[in-house]
Each structure stands twice: as C-alpha cells, then as structure tokens.
Scaffold this motif. Structure first.
Motif, PDB file in Angstrom:
ATOM      1  N   THR A   1     -18.901   9.779 -23.235  1.00 50.57           N
ATOM      2  CA  THR A   1     -19.287  11.145 -22.883  1.00 50.57           C
ATOM      3  C   THR A   1     -18.266  11.907 -22.057  1.00 50.57           C
ATOM      4  N   SER A   2     -17.303  11.231 -21.450  1.00 48.07           N
ATOM      5  CA  SER A   2     -16.288  11.958 -20.685  1.00 48.07           C
ATOM      6  C   SER A   2     -15.042  11.104 -20.521  1.00 48.07           C
ATOM      7  N   VAL A   3     -13.959  11.770 -20.204  1.00 53.17           N
ATOM      8  CA  VAL A   3     -12.687  11.095 -19.946  1.00 53.17           C
ATOM      9  C   VAL A   3     -12.032  11.777 -18.743  1.00 53.17           C
ATOM     10  N   ASP A   4     -11.499  10.975 -17.818  1.00 51.09           N
ATOM     11  CA  ASP A   4     -10.851  11.486 -16.611  1.00 51.09           C
ATOM     12  C   ASP A   4      -9.491  10.835 -16.444  1.00 51.09           C
ATOM     13  N   TYR A   5      -8.573  11.562 -15.793  1.00 49.01           N
ATOM     14  CA  TYR A   5      -7.194  11.107 -15.638  1.00 49.01           C
ATOM     15  C   TYR A   5      -6.750  11.215 -14.187  1.00 49.01           C
ATOM     16  N   THR A   6      -6.013  10.210 -13.725  1.00 48.75           N
ATOM     17  CA  THR A   6      -5.352  10.293 -12.432  1.00 48.75           C
ATOM     18  C   THR A   6      -3.952   9.710 -12.569  1.00 48.75           C
ATOM     19  N   TYR A   7      -3.157   9.979 -11.557  1.00 53.57           N
ATOM     20  CA  TYR A   7      -1.808   9.424 -11.448  1.00 53.57           C
ATOM     21  C   TYR A   7      -1.684   8.935 -10.017  1.00 53.57           C
ATOM     22  N   ARG A   8      -1.090   7.779  -9.836  1.00 48.38           N
ATOM     23  CA  ARG A   8      -0.942   7.218  -8.491  1.00 48.38           C
ATOM     24  C   ARG A   8       0.488   6.775  -8.258  1.00 48.38           C
ATOM     25  N   PHE A   9       0.912   6.926  -7.015  1.00 43.08           N
ATOM     26  CA  PHE A   9       2.212   6.391  -6.618  1.00 43.08           C
ATOM     27  C   PHE A   9       2.167   6.029  -5.135  1.00 43.08           C
ATOM     28  N   LEU A  10       3.080   5.172  -4.738  1.00 43.65           N
ATOM     29  CA  LEU A  10       3.140   4.708  -3.352  1.00 43.65           C
ATOM     30  C   LEU A  10       4.177   5.514  -2.576  1.00 43.65           C
ATOM     31  N   TYR A  11       3.912   5.675  -1.291  1.00 40.08           N
ATOM     32  CA  TYR A  11       4.870   6.325  -0.410  1.00 40.08           C
ATOM     33  C   TYR A  11       4.769   5.700   0.973  1.00 40.08           C
ATOM     34  N   THR A  12       5.778   5.919   1.789  1.00 40.00           N
ATOM     35  CA  THR A  12       5.791   5.423   3.159  1.00 40.00           C
ATOM     36  C   THR A  12       5.592   6.614   4.087  1.00 40.00           C
ATOM     37  N   ASP A  13       4.726   6.447   5.062  1.00 44.34           N
ATOM     38  CA  ASP A  13       4.422   7.527   5.988  1.00 44.34           C
ATOM     39  C   ASP A  13       4.649   7.038   7.417  1.00 44.34           C
TER      40      ASP A  13
ATOM     41  N   CYS B   1      -0.860   7.662  -2.988  1.00 45.36           N
ATOM     42  CA  CYS B   1      -1.142   9.066  -3.256  1.00 45.36           C
ATOM     43  C   CYS B   1      -1.783   9.120  -4.631  1.00 45.36           C
ATOM     44  N   GLU B   2      -2.939   9.740  -4.712  1.00 46.17           N
ATOM     45  CA  GLU B   2      -3.618   9.880  -5.997  1.00 46.17           C
ATOM     46  C   GLU B   2      -3.642  11.353  -6.372  1.00 46.17           C
ATOM     47  N   VAL B   3      -3.378  11.611  -7.631  1.00 49.82           N
ATOM     48  CA  VAL B   3      -3.368  12.968  -8.154  1.00 49.82           C
ATOM     49  C   VAL B   3      -4.465  13.068  -9.205  1.00 49.82           C
ATOM     50  N   LEU B   4      -5.384  14.002  -9.000  1.00 43.29           N
ATOM     51  CA  LEU B   4      -6.450  14.255  -9.972  1.00 43.29           C
ATOM     52  C   LEU B   4      -6.033  15.457 -10.818  1.00 43.29           C
ATOM     53  N   PHE B   5      -5.820  15.204 -12.076  1.00 45.69           N
ATOM     54  CA  PHE B   5      -5.378  16.271 -12.960  1.00 45.69           C
ATOM     55  C   PHE B   5      -6.473  17.296 -13.194  1.00 45.69           C
ATOM     56  N   LYS B   6      -6.064  18.534 -13.366  1.00 43.19           N
ATOM     57  CA  LYS B   6      -6.946  19.540 -13.936  1.00 43.19           C
ATOM     58  C   LYS B   6      -6.940  19.237 -15.424  1.00 43.19           C
ATOM     59  N   LYS B   7      -8.046  19.460 -16.089  1.00 38.76           N
ATOM     60  CA  LYS B   7      -8.097  19.090 -17.498  1.00 38.76           C
ATOM     61  C   LYS B   7      -8.919  20.071 -18.305  1.00 38.76           C
TER      62      LYS B   7
END
Length: 182
Positions: free
Chosen positions: A40-52, A69-75
């Motif tokens: 019924t649905s599909v969702d997408y994210t992108y993740r990457f590591l960083y140092t803070d 860091c997670e990025v939630l795409f507009k779709k």
C-alpha cells in the motif's frame, strides 16, 4: 495457617491472570489464513555518517564519531501497472528540511549536513537508498531476482519486483520504480 494461605493465594493469582487476559473471543478478523497481500505504500530515506563536536571549545567538549544523518525524501508516488504488475512509480526530491539531525546540537549544522548529503546523493544517485513498504497484516515481502532487501541500503537505480505473500500462502508481485527528481 500457612498451609491454607499458599493455596488460596495460588487460586487467586490464577483467577486474576485469567480475568486479565487480553484475548478477545469474537469480533476479530481471521488473519492466520488471510489472503490479503496488498502493498500500500513505499517510503525512501538516505543515511550517512558524520562526526560532530558537542560543546566545542569548552572543557566539556566531546567528539562524537559515527552520528547518523537521515534524509527523508519528498516523494510523488503514483500507483501504476506495468507488464501486468501493479506497483509504484516514485519521483524523489529533497530540500534542506528533508535532513534530520538527531541528538544534542554540536558544531555541525543542518546546512552543513544538507551540503554533504547533496554532494553524496548527486554522486551515488539511487544506489544507496533505504526503502520501506507497507503490506497487509500478517503478509510478508520477498525480493525477486536482484531486488535489494528492504530496510537496508540498496540500489534502486532500476526497477525491482517484490513478492507479497499472504498468510494463506497466496502471492502477488509488485514493482517499485524510482525516479530521481534532482
């Protein structure tokens, strides 16, 4: 007296457990043999590591490696049919508000994370996406052929087919098509 209290306590405890049961006896859908196999649905994210760096420049300064860091795409998702398969064609886009920064505020800003993400996504395009789908209750989903496992990073630069299997064993295949809108 002790010999009488123990059995009474045991009987009371068993009675209490039975009366507090969360099982309903009627009014529920029969799911164990369900033939429901919808995606019924599909969702997408992108993740990457960083140092803070937390509290930079103070005596309490702390370097925190491997923050996510997670990025939630507009779709824009369109339910479509191709080659007799139902599925979803999704055009992805993003902006600075797509970037999620968790945890205590450190020296890395949301703008810095957005710039890093923008650089990474333009290089990797759709090859490192985390994709999640929603399927019917008690159904399972199985990647077909070279489709990436869902819920871990995968290459969605080409269309993929997934099989949704209902509790009764019946199946239906769906395709997922991902289009970069960036």
């Amino acid at each position: 007296m002790k010999n009488i209290i123990k059995p009474l306590f045991s009987v009371a405890a068993i009675g209490l457990m039975c009366s507090m049961s969360g099982c309903l006896k009627q009014g529920l859908d029969e799911l164990q043999n369900s033939n429901q196999k919808a995606m019924t649905s599909v969702d997408y994210t992108y993740r990457f590591l960083y140092t803070d760096t937390i509290q930079k420049g103070t005596t309490k300064q702390e370097i925190v490696p491997d923050r996510v860091c997670e990025v939630l795409f507009k779709k824009n998702v369109v339910s479509t049919k191709e080659n007799d398969l139902d599925g979803f064609t999704t055009t992805l886009s993003y902006d600075i508000n797509s970037v999620l920064k968790a945890g205590p505020t450190g020296s890395v800003t949301k703008a810095m994370l957005f710039a890093e993400f923008d650089k990474q996504i333009r290089k990797s395009q759709l090859s490192r996406l985390w994709v999640y789908v929603t399927v019917s209750d008690v159904a399972t989903i199985i990647p077909i052929a070279d489709a990436p496992k869902l819920g871990s990073p995968g290459d969605f630069s080409k269309d993929h087919v997934y099989q949704v299997k209902a509790a009764d064993g019946s199946t239906k295949n769906y395709f997922i098509k991902t289009i970069p809108g960036f």
